[in-house]
Design an enzyme around this catalytic site. Structure first.
Site: not given
Ligand code: DAT
Ligand code: MG
Length: 151
Positions: A11, A114, A51, A128, A117
Site C-alpha cells: 500500500k 497496515n 474494495y 484481484e 494487502h
Molecule cells: P485485510 O486487509 O486484513 O484483508 P479487510 O479486508 O477486512 O482486512 O479490510 C480491508 C482494509 O480496510 C484493511 O486492510 C484496512 C481497512 N480496514 C478494515 N477494517 C477497518 C477498521 N475497522 N477501521 C479502519 N480501517 C479498516
Molecule cells: Mg481483505
C-alpha cells in the site's frame, strides 16, 4: 495439486516508508513464485472495485483515499497454499494484534496504515489479479531454484 495464485499489494504507506524491498523479500524468501510486479498509481474507480465489499463501512471513504494517495506495488504470487500462507505472513488486519514476525506485526501500528494487502480466498486471488493486471503483464516461468523448493 492445490496450486493457487494471490494478489499481494504494498500500500502507499509501505512505498512511502521505503519498505518495498523488505516486503517483497519475505514472499521471495518463503519460496513462492512471482508472476507479476509493477509500481502503479491506482485510479479511484479501481480502488472502489477492489474494495467493493466494504463500501457500506464507515471507514470506506478513508480507505479509498489512502489506497489512491500514492503509488502501490502490485504483485501476483503463485504456489501451493499461497493464499492462506500469505495471509499468515501478512498478519492480522490490526497491526497491534498482528504477531511479531509477520509483516504487519513487525512493520506497522495502525489498521488504517497496515502496509500490505493479500487476497482472502483463491477465488478473490483470481479476481484481484484479473482486476489489477492486464493481459501480457504476467509471466509464466520456472525459477532455477524450483527443484530445491519442492521434491
Ligand atoms: P485485510 O486487509 O486484513 O484483508 P479487510 O479486508 O477486512 O482486512 O479490510 C480491508 C482494509 O480496510 C484493511 O486492510 C484496512 C481497512 N480496514 C478494515 N477494517 C477497518 C477498521 N475497522 N477501521 C479502519 N480501517 C479498516
Ligand atoms: Mg481483505
Amino acid at each position: 495439486e492445490g496450486v493457487e495464485e494471490t494478489y499481494i499489494m504494498i500500500k502507499p504507506d509501505g512505498v512511502q516508508r521505503g519498505l518495498v524491498g523488505e516486503i517483497i523479500s519475505r514472499f521471495e524468501k518463503k519460496g513462492f513464485l512471482l508472476k507479476g510486479l509493477k509500481l502503479f498509481q491506482c485510479p479511484k474507480e479501481l480502488a472502489e472495485e477492489h474494495y467493493k465489499d466494504l463500501k457500506d463501512k464507515s471507514f470506506y471513504p478513508k480507505l479509498i483515499d489512502y489506497i489512491t494517495s500514492g503509488p502501490v506495488v502490485c504483485m501476483a504470487w503463485e504456489g501451493v497454499g499461497v493464499v492462506a500462507s500469505s495471509r499468515k505472513l501478512i498478519g492480522a488486519t490490526n497491526p497491534l494484534q498482528a504477531e511479531p514476525g509477520t509483516i504487519r506485526g513487525d512493520l506497522a501500528v495502525q489498521t488504517g496504515r497496515n502496509v500490505v494487502h493479500g487476497s482472502d480466498s483463491p477465488e478473490n486471488g483470481h479476481r484481484e489479479i484479473d482486476l489489477w493486471f492486464k493481459e501480457g503483464e504476467l509471466c509464466q516461468w520456472v525459477p532455477a531454484q524450483a527443484p530445491w523448493l519442492r521434491e
